[in-house]
Design a protein around this motif. Sequence first.
Motif, PDB file in Angstrom:
ATOM      1  N   ILE A   1       8.674   5.586  -5.586  1.00 24.01           N
ATOM      2  CA  ILE A   1       7.508   5.870  -4.738  1.00 24.01           C
ATOM      3  C   ILE A   1       6.637   4.619  -4.618  1.00 24.01           C
ATOM      4  O   ILE A   1       6.261   4.208  -3.512  1.00 24.01           O
ATOM      5  N   ALA A   2       6.328   3.976  -5.732  1.00 24.29           N
ATOM      6  CA  ALA A   2       5.502   2.762  -5.713  1.00 24.29           C
ATOM      7  C   ALA A   2       6.170   1.668  -4.895  1.00 24.29           C
ATOM      8  O   ALA A   2       5.523   0.989  -4.079  1.00 24.29           O
ATOM      9  N   ALA A   3       7.468   1.482  -5.089  1.00 23.74           N
ATOM     10  CA  ALA A   3       8.196   0.440  -4.356  1.00 23.74           C
ATOM     11  C   ALA A   3       8.212   0.726  -2.853  1.00 23.74           C
ATOM     12  O   ALA A   3       8.014  -0.186  -2.039  1.00 23.74           O
ATOM     13  N   ALA A   4       8.428   1.980  -2.478  1.00 24.69           N
ATOM     14  CA  ALA A   4       8.472   2.334  -1.053  1.00 24.69           C
ATOM     15  C   ALA A   4       7.124   2.080  -0.383  1.00 24.69           C
ATOM     16  O   ALA A   4       7.067   1.559   0.741  1.00 24.69           O
ATOM     17  N   ILE A   5       6.047   2.414  -1.065  1.00 21.16           N
ATOM     18  CA  ILE A   5       4.709   2.172  -0.498  1.00 21.16           C
ATOM     19  C   ILE A   5       4.465   0.665  -0.397  1.00 21.16           C
ATOM     20  O   ILE A   5       3.944   0.175   0.608  1.00 21.16           O
ATOM     21  N   GLY A   6       4.866  -0.091  -1.415  1.00 20.55           N
ATOM     22  CA  GLY A   6       4.712  -1.543  -1.386  1.00 20.55           C
ATOM     23  C   GLY A   6       5.523  -2.179  -0.271  1.00 20.55           C
ATOM     24  O   GLY A   6       5.050  -3.079   0.428  1.00 20.55           O
ATOM     25  N   ILE A   7       6.737  -1.717  -0.085  1.00 21.71           N
ATOM     26  CA  ILE A   7       7.588  -2.243   0.996  1.00 21.71           C
ATOM     27  C   ILE A   7       6.988  -1.910   2.353  1.00 21.71           C
ATOM     28  O   ILE A   7       6.973  -2.744   3.267  1.00 21.71           O
ATOM     29  N   ASP A   8       6.460  -0.702   2.495  1.00 23.40           N
ATOM     30  CA  ASP A   8       5.805  -0.311   3.745  1.00 23.40           C
ATOM     31  C   ASP A   8       4.641  -1.251   4.040  1.00 23.40           C
ATOM     32  O   ASP A   8       4.487  -1.739   5.162  1.00 23.40           O
ATOM     33  N   TYR A   9       3.832  -1.529   3.017  1.00 23.75           N
ATOM     34  CA  TYR A   9       2.701  -2.445   3.196  1.00 23.75           C
ATOM     35  C   TYR A   9       3.193  -3.839   3.588  1.00 23.75           C
ATOM     36  O   TYR A   9       2.688  -4.439   4.544  1.00 23.75           O
ATOM     37  N   GLN A  10       4.162  -4.370   2.858  1.00 22.36           N
ATOM     38  CA  GLN A  10       4.647  -5.726   3.125  1.00 22.36           C
ATOM     39  C   GLN A  10       5.236  -5.841   4.533  1.00 22.36           C
ATOM     40  O   GLN A  10       5.049  -6.857   5.205  1.00 22.36           O
ATOM     41  N   THR A  11       5.923  -4.818   4.977  1.00 23.68           N
ATOM     42  CA  THR A  11       6.508  -4.812   6.323  1.00 23.68           C
ATOM     43  C   THR A  11       5.406  -4.874   7.378  1.00 23.68           C
ATOM     44  O   THR A  11       5.484  -5.648   8.334  1.00 23.68           O
ATOM     45  N   LYS A  12       4.373  -4.069   7.176  1.00 19.45           N
ATOM     46  CA  LYS A  12       3.261  -4.046   8.136  1.00 19.45           C
ATOM     47  C   LYS A  12       2.451  -5.338   8.073  1.00 19.45           C
ATOM     48  O   LYS A  12       1.989  -5.845   9.102  1.00 19.45           O
ATOM     49  N   PHE A  13       2.301  -5.907   6.879  1.00 19.38           N
ATOM     50  CA  PHE A  13       1.597  -7.180   6.742  1.00 19.38           C
ATOM     51  C   PHE A  13       2.367  -8.283   7.466  1.00 19.38           C
ATOM     52  O   PHE A  13       1.776  -9.096   8.185  1.00 19.38           O
ATOM     53  N   ALA A  14       3.681  -8.317   7.297  1.00 20.06           N
ATOM     54  CA  ALA A  14       4.500  -9.330   7.977  1.00 20.06           C
ATOM     55  C   ALA A  14       4.392  -9.175   9.498  1.00 20.06           C
ATOM     56  O   ALA A  14       4.311 -10.169  10.226  1.00 20.06           O
ATOM     57  N   GLN A  15       4.360  -7.922   9.968  1.00 20.97           N
ATOM     58  CA  GLN A  15       4.202  -7.668  11.402  1.00 20.97           C
ATOM     59  C   GLN A  15       2.857  -8.213  11.892  1.00 20.97           C
ATOM     60  O   GLN A  15       2.780  -8.870  12.931  1.00 20.97           O
ATOM     61  N   LYS A  16       1.793  -7.942  11.131  1.00 23.44           N
ATOM     62  CA  LYS A  16       0.463  -8.446  11.520  1.00 23.44           C
ATOM     63  C   LYS A  16       0.469  -9.973  11.582  1.00 23.44           C
ATOM     64  O   LYS A  16      -0.014 -10.565  12.543  1.00 23.44           O
ATOM     65  N   GLN A  17       1.033 -10.609  10.570  1.00 25.49           N
ATOM     66  CA  GLN A  17       1.044 -12.075  10.531  1.00 25.49           C
ATOM     67  C   GLN A  17       1.836 -12.653  11.699  1.00 25.49           C
ATOM     68  O   GLN A  17       1.430 -13.648  12.303  1.00 25.49           O
ATOM     69  N   GLN A  18       2.949 -12.036  12.037  1.00 29.29           N
ATOM     70  CA  GLN A  18       3.752 -12.497  13.168  1.00 29.29           C
ATOM     71  C   GLN A  18       2.947 -12.388  14.473  1.00 29.29           C
ATOM     72  O   GLN A  18       2.952 -13.301  15.301  1.00 29.29           O
TER      73      GLN A  18
END
Length: 185
Positions: free
Chosen positions: A148-165
Motif C-alpha cells: 500500500i505504501a509503495a503504491a501510493i509513493g509510486i502514484d505520487y512519483q508518477t504524478k510529480f514526473a508528469q508535472k515536471q515534464q
Amino acid sequence: MSWYCSQATQGFYPAHLKKRYELADTWPSDAVKISESQYKEMKNALTSGGQKFTINESNEPVLSSVFTQEDLFKFEKIKVSDSIRASFVDAIHAPVPVSDAAWNGGMESALSIDGAVRLAEQAGATEITLFDYENTEHLVDIATGKIIAAAIGIDYQTKFAQKQQLMRAIASASTETELNAITWS
C-alpha cells in the motif's frame, strides 16, 4: 472579501485561498494585500484597457503602460504553470486504489503508512491497522502494508514526473499554440 495582487503575475488572488496556492507552490512572492474596492477598480481597468500595474513605494498597485506581446506571453505561461501546479496538488490528493480500498494519496500519506508499517515490523507485529481514504479501519499484514505504501509513493512519483515534464514544456514553449497544447491529463 480581501484580495492580494502580484505585479509579477499581474494576477489577483482571493485571501481565503492563500493556503491552497501555497500548497500548490503558486503563491507569488511579491503578493500585496488589497481591498475589495481596489480589486474591483484594478480588475475593471485591466480588463477594459489592456493596462498592467506596478507596485509603488507605498506598497499600493498603480496602473501603468500597456502590455507588450512578450509580457502577455509571459503571463500566459505563468497562468498555465499555475494551472498545472494546482492540477498536480488535486491529483496527488486523490484516493489511490490498492488492495480493495482507496487510500489517501500523496507522498506524506505514503511516508506515514511506510513509517507505521516499519515500526510495527520492528516491534515484531505481523499485522497493522491502517485507515483508508474514508477513514475505514483495515487490519493488514506487514507485506500488504508495504505494498500500500509503495503504491501510493509510486502514484505520487508518477504524478510529480508528469508535472515536471509539463513545467519543462511550458518553459520551452515559444508560441501560443505550443503553450495551449500543454494541459494536465
